[in-house]
Every structure is written in structure tokens, then in C-alpha cells.
Motif scaffolding. Structure first.
Motif, PDB file in Angstrom:
ATOM      1  N   LYS A  31      10.798  63.775  91.794  1.00  0.00           N
ATOM      2  CA  LYS A  31      11.949  63.464  92.642  1.00  0.00           C
ATOM      3  C   LYS A  31      12.284  64.617  93.591  1.00  0.00           C
ATOM      4  O   LYS A  31      12.703  64.401  94.730  1.00  0.00           O
ATOM      5  CB  LYS A  31      13.175  63.128  91.779  1.00  0.00           C
ATOM      6  N   VAL A  32      12.098  65.852  93.119  1.00  0.00           N
ATOM      7  CA  VAL A  32      12.381  67.010  93.974  1.00  0.00           C
ATOM      8  C   VAL A  32      11.488  66.991  95.202  1.00  0.00           C
ATOM      9  O   VAL A  32      11.942  67.196  96.340  1.00  0.00           O
ATOM     10  CB  VAL A  32      12.212  68.327  93.189  1.00  0.00           C
ATOM     11  N   PHE A  33      10.204  66.706  94.991  1.00  0.00           N
ATOM     12  CA  PHE A  33       9.279  66.736  96.125  1.00  0.00           C
ATOM     13  C   PHE A  33       9.407  65.491  96.997  1.00  0.00           C
ATOM     14  O   PHE A  33       9.166  65.547  98.199  1.00  0.00           O
ATOM     15  CB  PHE A  33       7.859  66.968  95.625  1.00  0.00           C
ATOM     16  N   LEU A  34       9.790  64.379  96.398  1.00  0.00           N
ATOM     17  CA  LEU A  34      10.127  63.210  97.217  1.00  0.00           C
ATOM     18  C   LEU A  34      11.353  63.513  98.072  1.00  0.00           C
ATOM     19  O   LEU A  34      11.419  63.123  99.249  1.00  0.00           O
ATOM     20  CB  LEU A  34      10.390  61.997  96.325  1.00  0.00           C
ATOM     21  N   GLY A  35      12.309  64.223  97.494  1.00  0.00           N
ATOM     22  CA  GLY A  35      13.487  64.632  98.258  1.00  0.00           C
ATOM     23  C   GLY A  35      13.110  65.497  99.441  1.00  0.00           C
ATOM     24  O   GLY A  35      13.649  65.341 100.548  1.00  0.00           O
ATOM     25  N   PHE A  36      12.155  66.411  99.225  1.00  0.00           N
ATOM     26  CA  PHE A  36      11.692  67.267 100.327  1.00  0.00           C
ATOM     27  C   PHE A  36      11.092  66.426 101.451  1.00  0.00           C
ATOM     28  O   PHE A  36      11.372  66.659 102.631  1.00  0.00           O
ATOM     29  CB  PHE A  36      10.660  68.277  99.818  1.00  0.00           C
ATOM     30  N   VAL A  37      10.265  65.446 101.089  1.00  0.00           N
ATOM     31  CA  VAL A  37       9.631  64.604 102.111  1.00  0.00           C
ATOM     32  C   VAL A  37      10.681  63.834 102.898  1.00  0.00           C
ATOM     33  O   VAL A  37      10.650  63.798 104.133  1.00  0.00           O
ATOM     34  CB  VAL A  37       8.615  63.639 101.476  1.00  0.00           C
ATOM     35  N   TYR A  38      11.620  63.210 102.210  1.00  0.00           N
ATOM     36  CA  TYR A  38      12.683  62.478 102.907  1.00  0.00           C
ATOM     37  C   TYR A  38      13.482  63.419 103.812  1.00  0.00           C
ATOM     38  O   TYR A  38      13.901  63.041 104.907  1.00  0.00           O
ATOM     39  CB  TYR A  38      13.612  61.794 101.900  1.00  0.00           C
ATOM     40  N   MET A  39      13.688  64.642 103.342  1.00  0.00           N
ATOM     41  CA  MET A  39      14.442  65.618 104.127  1.00  0.00           C
ATOM     42  C   MET A  39      13.748  65.916 105.459  1.00  0.00           C
ATOM     43  O   MET A  39      14.393  66.110 106.482  1.00  0.00           O
ATOM     44  CB  MET A  39      14.602  66.904 103.322  1.00  0.00           C
ATOM     45  N   THR A  40      12.416  65.960 105.431  1.00  0.00           N
ATOM     46  CA  THR A  40      11.674  66.287 106.659  1.00  0.00           C
ATOM     47  C   THR A  40      11.649  65.134 107.647  1.00  0.00           C
ATOM     48  O   THR A  40      11.352  65.339 108.819  1.00  0.00           O
ATOM     49  CB  THR A  40      10.227  66.685 106.327  1.00  0.00           C
ATOM     50  N   ARG A  41      11.925  63.917 107.185  1.00  0.00           N
ATOM     51  CA  ARG A  41      11.964  62.740 108.063  1.00  0.00           C
ATOM     52  C   ARG A  41      13.415  62.533 108.494  1.00  0.00           C
ATOM     53  O   ARG A  41      14.154  61.755 107.911  1.00  0.00           O
ATOM     54  CB  ARG A  41      11.426  61.511 107.332  1.00  0.00           C
ATOM     55  N   SER A  42      13.793  63.236 109.527  1.00  0.00           N
ATOM     56  CA  SER A  42      15.220  63.441 109.814  1.00  0.00           C
ATOM     57  C   SER A  42      15.899  62.238 110.459  1.00  0.00           C
ATOM     58  O   SER A  42      16.184  62.227 111.648  1.00  0.00           O
ATOM     59  CB  SER A  42      15.392  64.667 110.708  1.00  0.00           C
ATOM     60  N   THR A  43      16.100  61.198 109.653  1.00  0.00           N
ATOM     61  CA  THR A  43      17.004  60.114 110.030  1.00  0.00           C
ATOM     62  C   THR A  43      18.132  60.089 109.001  1.00  0.00           C
ATOM     63  O   THR A  43      18.006  60.647 107.907  1.00  0.00           O
ATOM     64  CB  THR A  43      16.309  58.747 110.030  1.00  0.00           C
ATOM     65  N   ARG A  44      19.220  59.455 109.368  1.00  0.00           N
ATOM     66  CA  ARG A  44      20.373  59.412 108.458  1.00  0.00           C
ATOM     67  C   ARG A  44      19.991  58.794 107.118  1.00  0.00           C
ATOM     68  O   ARG A  44      20.335  59.305 106.052  1.00  0.00           O
ATOM     69  CB  ARG A  44      21.510  58.601 109.110  1.00  0.00           C
ATOM     70  N   ASN A  45      19.235  57.693 107.156  1.00  0.00           N
ATOM     71  CA  ASN A  45      18.852  57.009 105.920  1.00  0.00           C
ATOM     72  C   ASN A  45      17.967  57.905 105.053  1.00  0.00           C
ATOM     73  O   ASN A  45      18.162  57.995 103.838  1.00  0.00           O
ATOM     74  CB  ASN A  45      18.121  55.714 106.249  1.00  0.00           C
ATOM     75  N   ASN A  46      16.972  58.581 105.687  1.00  0.00           N
ATOM     76  CA  ASN A  46      16.092  59.450 104.917  1.00  0.00           C
ATOM     77  C   ASN A  46      16.838  60.645 104.336  1.00  0.00           C
ATOM     78  O   ASN A  46      16.545  61.080 103.221  1.00  0.00           O
ATOM     79  CB  ASN A  46      14.935  59.937 105.803  1.00  0.00           C
ATOM     80  N   THR A  47      17.780  61.179 105.084  1.00  0.00           N
ATOM     81  CA  THR A  47      18.566  62.304 104.578  1.00  0.00           C
ATOM     82  C   THR A  47      19.362  61.885 103.347  1.00  0.00           C
ATOM     83  O   THR A  47      19.448  62.632 102.360  1.00  0.00           O
ATOM     84  CB  THR A  47      19.513  62.829 105.676  1.00  0.00           C
ATOM     85  N   GLU A  48      19.931  60.705 103.389  1.00  0.00           N
ATOM     86  CA  GLU A  48      20.683  60.202 102.231  1.00  0.00           C
ATOM     87  C   GLU A  48      19.760  59.965 101.040  1.00  0.00           C
ATOM     88  O   GLU A  48      20.137  60.242  99.893  1.00  0.00           O
ATOM     89  CB  GLU A  48      21.418  58.924 102.619  1.00  0.00           C
ATOM     90  N   LEU A  49      18.542  59.446 101.295  1.00  0.00           N
ATOM     91  CA  LEU A  49      17.568  59.269 100.213  1.00  0.00           C
ATOM     92  C   LEU A  49      17.178  60.610  99.609  1.00  0.00           C
ATOM     93  O   LEU A  49      17.036  60.740  98.390  1.00  0.00           O
ATOM     94  CB  LEU A  49      16.323  58.549 100.741  1.00  0.00           C
ATOM     95  N   ALA A  50      16.997  61.617 100.471  1.00  0.00           N
ATOM     96  CA  ALA A  50      16.645  62.955  99.994  1.00  0.00           C
ATOM     97  C   ALA A  50      17.749  63.501  99.086  1.00  0.00           C
ATOM     98  O   ALA A  50      17.478  64.007  97.985  1.00  0.00           O
ATOM     99  CB  ALA A  50      16.429  63.892 101.177  1.00  0.00           C
ATOM    100  N   GLU A  51      18.976  63.364  99.530  1.00  0.00           N
ATOM    101  CA  GLU A  51      20.115  63.838  98.755  1.00  0.00           C
ATOM    102  C   GLU A  51      20.182  63.139  97.399  1.00  0.00           C
ATOM    103  O   GLU A  51      20.411  63.777  96.355  1.00  0.00           O
ATOM    104  CB  GLU A  51      21.394  63.581  99.560  1.00  0.00           C
TER     105      GLU A  51
END
Length: 259
Positions: A31-51
């Protein structure tokens, strides 16, 4: 080697395997590394998924020290970079720093100091920003082999100095800013990178109010790239400060035409 598609593939596979095995620590790490990937895809939805992924991982209390450092560091970056909530971002980055220090991960400790410096810089806390940049530079000088040319080495060595230069300019310590410009130039010369010394010195002298010196160094840059409209504008403004109005008009009109 942060290739997000590859990280996403392996982290997703690791999560599935861990779920099948009911291996909760493996799921949390994935989950930590999935969070990193979502963080790098800088859309609002991806940022929320990363969080979400990062908070779920931290809630398990199963992360090893190093991965716990990554999780907090990624959350710190999200809050400071994506949400501009610098206080919350700094709080997470400070937690990450402790985890990296506890497990002896000097590389990530240095990187976290760089991220802290940038967060403090954004909130205009110059004292803490200078302190963190200095710590990052101290660690980086021990870590990097300046004979080895690679992007990570250059970033680790140069980024703290770039931040410090900007902070010294903001704080009016122009002498220290100029010293850093010289040190940066010596490093980039060894690496055979294009020199930015003249431009950086020109901007410092301009900010300092020494317009004759600003003109001198901007003219060096102008000689390298006479068609750069930003350079033409800076040179025109420096001539204005030096009360040379004929050249002011000449270069500002060149800038308008080039823009």
C-alpha cells in the motif's frame, strides 16, 4: 529508479499475493508503494487515493521502520506540495526523518531534510529552511561521490545549495549567496554542465541594488543568448536601475519585440 508503471505493477502483484497469504505486513508495505504511485499521478482523485493507501498502511502498525519513514514522507509531500498545507506536511516529514534516522538510512534522511527545507521555504520560515538545507548539505557531502556523474548525486549535492542561495537572497545576506554561486559553479564546471554563474550573480546584484554590476553580468548572459526575451527584460531593468535610460528603452523594446 522511480518508474511508476513498474512500481504499480509489482506493488499490485505484491498486494494480491499478500492478501492470498493473509500476510498483513506485506499488504501494508504494498500500500505504501501504491500510495507513492498515486502521488506521482497528480490529479485530485489520485492524490486522494494516495492519501487513503498511505493512511491505511500506517494504521496497521505493521510497517518496518524504513517503510514507515517512506509512508510518512510521502504524506508529508502530499500535504505540502498538493494541498499547500505546509504545517501538516512538515509534521509528517519530521516523523519520517525520525524513522530514517532510527534505521540509519542516511540517503533518505538527507532527502527528507531537502523536502523539509522546501516546505519551510514555501511558508517563508527562513531560519528553519536554512537549518534543514544545511543539514541536507552536510549529509550529502558525506554520501555523494562527486567523481561519479549521475542525476541522484547532482540533485543531492546541488539542491540544498540552490535552496540556500535563494534563502540568503531573501534574507538579504548577499555575500553568502555569492559564495554559494561560486561553489555551485565549481561543481558544475567539474561536471561539464553549462555555467549559470553570470546569471545568478546578476540577479543577486540586481536584488542588492548594485545595478552596474547587474548590467555587467547580465551582458555576459546576453552574449550567450541575445534572443532570450527574459534576459533582454532583465538587462533593460538593470539599465533602468543604473539610470541609463537610452539602453533601458533599447533592451525593453527588444524584449517586447521578442516576446
Amino acid at each position: 529508479d522511480p518508474r511508476s508503471d513498474s512500481i504499480f505493477l509489482y506493488a499490485t502483484n505484491a498486494k494480491k499475493v499478500s492478501e492470498n497469504l493473509r500476510y498483513h505486513r506485506g499488504m501494508a508495505h504494498a500500500k505504501v508503494f501504491l500510495g507513492f504511485v498515486y502521488m506521482t499521478r497528480s490529479t485530485r482523485n489520485n492524490t486522494e487515493l494516495a492519501e487513503q493507501e498511505l493512511n491505511e498502511a500506517l494504521a496497521t502498525n505493521l510497517l518496518v521502520e524504513n517503510i514507515r519513514g517512506y509512508a510518512n514522507g510521502f504524506l508529508g509531500a502530499i500535504y505540502s506540495d498538493s494541498y499547500a498545507n505546509h504545517d501538516k506536511g512538515i509534521a509528517y516529514l519530521r516523523i519520517a526523518l525520525k524513522h530514517f534516522q532510527n534505521c540509519g538510512n542516511k540517503k533518505e534522511e538527507a532527502l527528507t531534510y531537502i523536502r523539509l527545507a522546501m516546505s519551510y521555504q514555501r511558508k517563508n520560515d527562513l531560519i528553519n529552511a536554512v537549518d534543514c538545507s544545511g543539514e541536507a548539505l552536510r549529509l550529502s557531502r558525506k554520501l555523494v561521490n562527486i567523481e561519479k556523474r549521475d542525476g541522484w548525486t547532482d540533485y543531492m549535492y546541488l539542491q540544498p545549495m540552490y535552496i540556500l542561495e535563494e534563502l540568503y537572497k531573501r534574507g538579504g545576506d548577499y555575500t553568502s549567496a555569492k559564495q554559494l554561486v561560486e561553489e555551485i559553479d565549481q561543481y558544475t564546471y567539474k561536471r561539464r554542465y553549462p555555467s549559470r554563474k553570470a546569471f545568478e550573480l546578476a540577479s543577486i546584484y540586481f536584488q542588492e541594488g548594485d545595478f552596474d554590476s547587474a548590467v555587467y553580468y547580465y551582458k555576459i548572459e546576453y552574449g550567450k543568448n541575445p534572443a532570450n526575451p527574459g534576459m533582454l527584460s532583465d538587462l533593460g531593468k538593470s539599465y533602468y536601475g543604473a539610470q541609463d535610460y537610452d539602453n533601458t528603452l533599447t533592451f525593453l523594446n527588444y524584449a517586447i519585440d521578442t516576446f
